[in-house]
Design an enzyme around this catalytic site. Structure first.
Site, short mmCIF file in Angstrom:
data_model
loop_
_atom_site.label_atom_id
_atom_site.label_comp_id
_atom_site.label_asym_id
_atom_site.label_seq_id
_atom_site.Cartn_x
_atom_site.Cartn_y
_atom_site.Cartn_z
N CYS A 177 0.83 -1.22 0.00
CA CYS A 177 0.00 0.00 0.00
C CYS A 177 0.86 1.26 0.00
O CYS A 177 0.52 2.25 -0.67
CB CYS A 177 -0.94 -0.01 1.19
SG CYS A 177 -2.29 -1.19 1.02
N SER A 214 0.57 9.30 -5.46
CA SER A 214 0.77 10.66 -4.96
C SER A 214 1.79 11.43 -5.78
O SER A 214 1.61 12.62 -6.04
CB SER A 214 1.20 10.61 -3.48
OG SER A 214 0.15 10.09 -2.70
N ALA A 246 2.08 1.74 -3.50
CA ALA A 246 0.98 2.24 -4.33
C ALA A 246 0.68 3.70 -4.04
O ALA A 246 0.51 4.51 -4.96
CB ALA A 246 -0.28 1.38 -4.11
N GLU A 247 0.62 4.06 -2.77
CA GLU A 247 0.33 5.45 -2.42
C GLU A 247 1.44 6.38 -2.88
O GLU A 247 1.18 7.49 -3.34
CB GLU A 247 0.09 5.60 -0.92
CG GLU A 247 -0.31 7.03 -0.57
CD GLU A 247 -1.11 7.15 0.70
OE1 GLU A 247 -1.31 8.31 1.12
OE2 GLU A 247 -1.54 6.13 1.27
N THR A 248 2.67 5.93 -2.77
CA THR A 248 3.79 6.75 -3.24
C THR A 248 3.67 7.01 -4.73
O THR A 248 3.79 8.16 -5.19
CB THR A 248 5.13 6.04 -2.94
OG1 THR A 248 5.26 5.91 -1.51
CG2 THR A 248 6.30 6.80 -3.50
#
Length: 140
Positions: free
Chosen positions: A58, A66, A61-63
């Site tokens: 996660c 973003s 994925a968020e990196t």
């Protein structure tokens, strides 16, 4: 909305030094608002049973999502994660995983990316979707 595209080094100097990106060993290979690619080692990012931690997936994925949103409002804009969801399809114990983020929507206030994380043999480990609130730089 996109301004002059920064280099990977410029982006990393902006926010990656001494952050979770650094600690997880995430390395960017490709960066644009529409598509981002990065790798992350499994070693050091496992849960107690020795498998890649779902939270590490996660975080990768968020990196990716973003950074894609941030690039969409570069320079001087703001991108803040508002939602992430992930489905873990299989596990892995070693090697490098690769995350590929593809823009779903790059809007004036929201950006969404789909992120597919695969192992070294190309097997899908995780599918995630991240949405970021974005705001373009305000004129001076």
């Amino acid at each position: 909305m996109t301004g002059t595209a920064p280099s990977i080094d410029e982006i990393l100097a902006t926010f990656a030094a001494d952050t979770l990106v650094d600690r997880l060993g995430i390395r960017f290979l490709e960066m644009s608002p529409e598509r981002l690619v990065a790798t992350m080692p499994v070693e050091g990012n496992t849960q107690v049973a020795g498998f890649l931690h779902g939270g590490a997936s996660c975080a990768l994925a968020e990196t990716l999502g973003s950074v894609g949103a941030y690039l969409h409002v570069w320079p001087g804009g703001l991108a803040l994660g508002t939602d992430i969801n992930a489905t873990h399809h299989r596990s892995v114990r070693s090697g490098l995983v690769t995350g590929v983020a593809t823009a779903i929507s790059l809007g004036r206030t929201l950006c969404s990316h789909e992120v597919v994380i695969s192992d070294e043999e190309g097997r899908r480990l995780c599918t995630a979707r991240i949405t970021n609130y974005v705001r373009a730089a305000q004129p001076s």
